[in-house]
Design a protein around this motif. Structure first.
Motif: not given
Length: 377
Positions: A316-320, A324-325, A327-330
């Motif tokens: 939930c936190v990641v999708l929310y 904000a970041f 895609i490479t950071v994810m």
């Protein structure tokens, strides 16, 4: 996280067979809500879907392990069953379901809700099979426990046994990365709106998962090789495979051309993503095998749903914050989580080997004492 965890944990007390029937009913109702354009009705459908998902990932496995042990079957058969479930269910049937859904929507022009209606039909058939042929089993029916007591008992079991806590952390880290990957692979392969064959790529992912489950069945069939040992390598490989989007971003110049087919860097990333899906295919039967070894029978469903709480919070936190970041950071975050999972797996291996050694030493001492008793008499 809220509704599924509570309902899924009732399986130990109310019965695993009953929980599996409840899964079928709640998912059938969830499919029916797709016919409504009302947001409130659709939200009820998502609540029902959340309950069904938690039951799917806990009740069926809990019933199988309990029934397997009750009938005195060989433990090796359990590994084979898990591998076949992932190979056939998560792989082959997933591909066939996608093709069948496409047939209903595009070829037969039955509309986008048709696959949900088909799913409801298959769920009805499955429920009939469960009701007519399964026997009931429970976690701990001898004690009258309320839900709060069950959760407290599960929390105590996790806190008092490091192996269970490590297993839960490993599961949450890997599955959190896996579910995040589900939302990231499409924009990663088409950053400039490239026309990529989504259905074909998904089928390729499922094929990779099938190959992984096939490899897992061969690994678990070798009595000299422990699951805990090879899973360390699997986590490292999966961490490396999700680093490819970061590496290609630095080494391959990004194309500014809109549209077109999949790019060169996208092709390289696709290889890494297929490798990751193969690791997913190895992960599922292997984590099921470890759960059958380490999680106590009396609270199996409750503990398994306990593990899903941090997983659901993480997703939930990641999708929310996904916008904000970069895609490479994810992907980098997912890779770090997978590497941490390999370290925790190493710790689990060390602990299990120490306890196994102590158990063998204790058995030898008891055997020696038993042999010396006639001489003492």
């Amino acid at each position: 996280m809220l509704f599924g965890t509570i309902v899924g944990s009732l399986a130990d007390k109310q019965g695993r067979k009953r929980a599996c029937i409840t899964y079928c009913i709640t998912y059938i109702l969830s499919c029916i809500t797709k016919h409504s354009p009302e947001y409130k009705v659709l939200m009820v459908g998502r609540i029902l879907g959340g309950i069904a998902t938690s039951l799917l990932f806990s009740a069926f496995e809990s019933w199988l392990v309990a029934e397997h042990n009750k009938r005195g079957f060989d433990q090796l058969w359990l590994s084979v069953t898990f591998s076949k479930a992932i190979f056939l269910g998560n792989g082959l049937v997933a591909i066939l379901s996608g093709l069948f859904g496409n047939l209903l929507v595009d070829t037969l022009s039955l509309g986008p809700v048709a696959p949900f209606d088909a799913a409801a039909c298959f769920l009805t058939i499955g429920m009939a099979i469960i009701m007519s042929s399964w026997s009931e089993n429970y976690g701990d029916p001898s004690e009258n426990k309320d839900l709060f007591t069950q959760f407290r008992g599960a929390a105590v079991a996790i806190a008092s046994d490091e192996k269970i806590a490590l297993l839960g952390a490993i599961q949450s880290l890997f599955e959190g990365s896996m579910y995040t990957f589900v939302f990231l692979w499409t924009p990663a392969l088409s950053p400039n709106g490239e026309e990529i064959p989504h259905g074909f790529i998904f089928a390729t992912f499922m094929l990779g998962s099938m190959m992984g489950s096939s490899v897992a069945s061969r690994l678990m069939a070798r009595t000299s090789l422990r699951v805990e040992s090879y899973m360390q390598i699997v986590f490292v490989i999966s961490a490396a495979s999700l680093l490819l989007p970061i590496i290609t971003n630095f080494l391959v110049a990004p194309s500014g051309v809109k549209g077109g087919g999949i790019s060169f860097s996208g092709s390289i990333q696709l290889i890494g993503f297929c490798t990751f899906e193969a690791c997913v295919g190895i992960f599922w039967p292997s984590i099921m095998k470890m759960r059958s070894q380490y999680i106590p029978e009396e609270a199996r469903s409750t503990i398994m749903n306990f593990f899903r709480i941090p997983l659901n919070i993480f997703v939930c936190v990641v999708l929310y914050n996904v916008d904000a970041f970069p895609i490479t950071v994810m992907f980098g975050m997912c890779s770090i989580f997978l590497f941490v999972a390999s370290l925790l797996q190493r710790r689990l291996t060390v602990i299990s080997e120490i306890q196994k050694s102590r158990s063998q030493d204790w058995s030898m001492i008891k055997e020696r004492d038993t042999e010396s008793e006639p001489l003492n008499d």
